[in-house]
Design an enzyme around this catalytic site. Structure first.
Site, PDB file in Angstrom:
ATOM      1  N   SER A 177       0.798  -1.225   0.000  1.00  0.00           N
ATOM      2  CA  SER A 177       0.000   0.000   0.000  1.00  0.00           C
ATOM      3  C   SER A 177       0.830   1.273   0.000  1.00  0.00           C
ATOM      4  O   SER A 177       0.323   2.332  -0.389  1.00  0.00           O
ATOM      5  CB  SER A 177      -0.957   0.007   1.202  1.00  0.00           C
ATOM      6  OG  SER A 177      -0.234   0.128   2.411  1.00  0.00           O
ATOM      7  N   LYS A 234       0.468   4.737   6.890  1.00  0.00           N
ATOM      8  CA  LYS A 234      -0.089   5.551   5.809  1.00  0.00           C
ATOM      9  C   LYS A 234       0.572   6.931   5.809  1.00  0.00           C
ATOM     10  O   LYS A 234       1.321   7.280   6.717  1.00  0.00           O
ATOM     11  CB  LYS A 234      -1.604   5.716   5.965  1.00  0.00           C
ATOM     12  CG  LYS A 234      -2.376   4.410   6.063  1.00  0.00           C
ATOM     13  CD  LYS A 234      -2.294   3.579   4.803  1.00  0.00           C
ATOM     14  CE  LYS A 234      -2.993   2.240   4.980  1.00  0.00           C
ATOM     15  NZ  LYS A 234      -2.836   1.366   3.797  1.00  0.00           N
TER      16      LYS A 234
END
EC number: 3.4.21.-
Length: 229
Positions: free
Chosen positions: A97, A145
């Protein structure tokens, strides 16, 4: 007729006089030998005592070292736990990701990053920071993230149910760098600052990828409006 006994008596005296020193000398030699044996015995006892003392000293040193080690261990463990919980720790990044920033080679290798807890202790983060946080959907899992928007910012979403979202107070908007392969705020919405875990500051492993992680925001992901403007 009385002379022979006198003569015999003199011979007995002379014999006694001459043999007595030999006896004494022999006794003296025996006495010296006994002294030497006694001295040898004393030396043996001394050596035995010295060996026992060395053993006792060695055992005493071992006990002191063990006690010092135990004291140091019971002090070091809480300090280490506190350091890892409050200051910094390392973690291995899994998944794709955050490619290409992290794990650019995919499953062939995983980056190990330094997570700085101290920098987020007051929930101070900046746009572009790479952070780890508790997953809003799975409290037992931590995710990593990039911070895209802060509280008060208006962000244009990518796949969220609302085209535009204003980040509420006490929240941030986070996304993975690899759009389309990231489970992020586009799926679960703004994230509470209380779920912040740490700020990822450096790649530590593999060695050829050692570097500082810069706080950069992709131009296409700039907020439509920020509160500080």
């Amino acid at each position: 007729m009385e002379d022979p006994p006198q003569s015999t008596s003199r011979c007995s005296v002379y014999t006694h006089l001459f043999t007595k020193p030999l006896s004494t000398n022999t006794f003296s030699c025996q006495g010296q030998g006994s002294d030497e044996k006694m001295r040898d015995g004393d030396m043996g006892q001394t050596r035995t005592c010295s060996h026992a003392q060395r053993m006792a000293q060695s055992q005493g040193w071992v006990k002191r070292y063990f006690k010092a080690f135990c004291k140091g261990f019971f002090v070091a463990v809480p300090v280490a736990v506190t350091f890892l919980d409050q200051v910094a720790c390392v973690a291995r990044v899994e998944g794709a990701s955050m490619q290409p920033s992290l794990n650019p080679d995919g499953s062939r290798s995983s980056d190990v990053v330094l997570l700085n807890h101290w920098e987020v202790r007051n929930f101070k983060v900046h746009r572009g920071d790479i952070v780890s946080l508790v997953s809003p959907k799975n409290p037992g899992q931590k995710i990593i993230k990039r911070v895209i928007a802060l509280e008060g910012d208006i962000i244009k979403t990518m796949g969220h149910k609302n085209r535009y979202v204003k980040v509420p107070r006490g929240h941030i908007w986070v996304e993975g760098d690899h759009h389309g392969h990231s489970f992020d705020s586009n799926s679960f919405g703004p994230v509470s600052l209380g779920l912040l875990h740490a700020h990822a500051t450096h790649i530590l492993w593999p060695p050829e990828r050692w570097r500082r992680l810069e706080s950069v925001l992709p131009p296409e992901r700039l907020p439509v409006q920020t509160e500080d403007k």
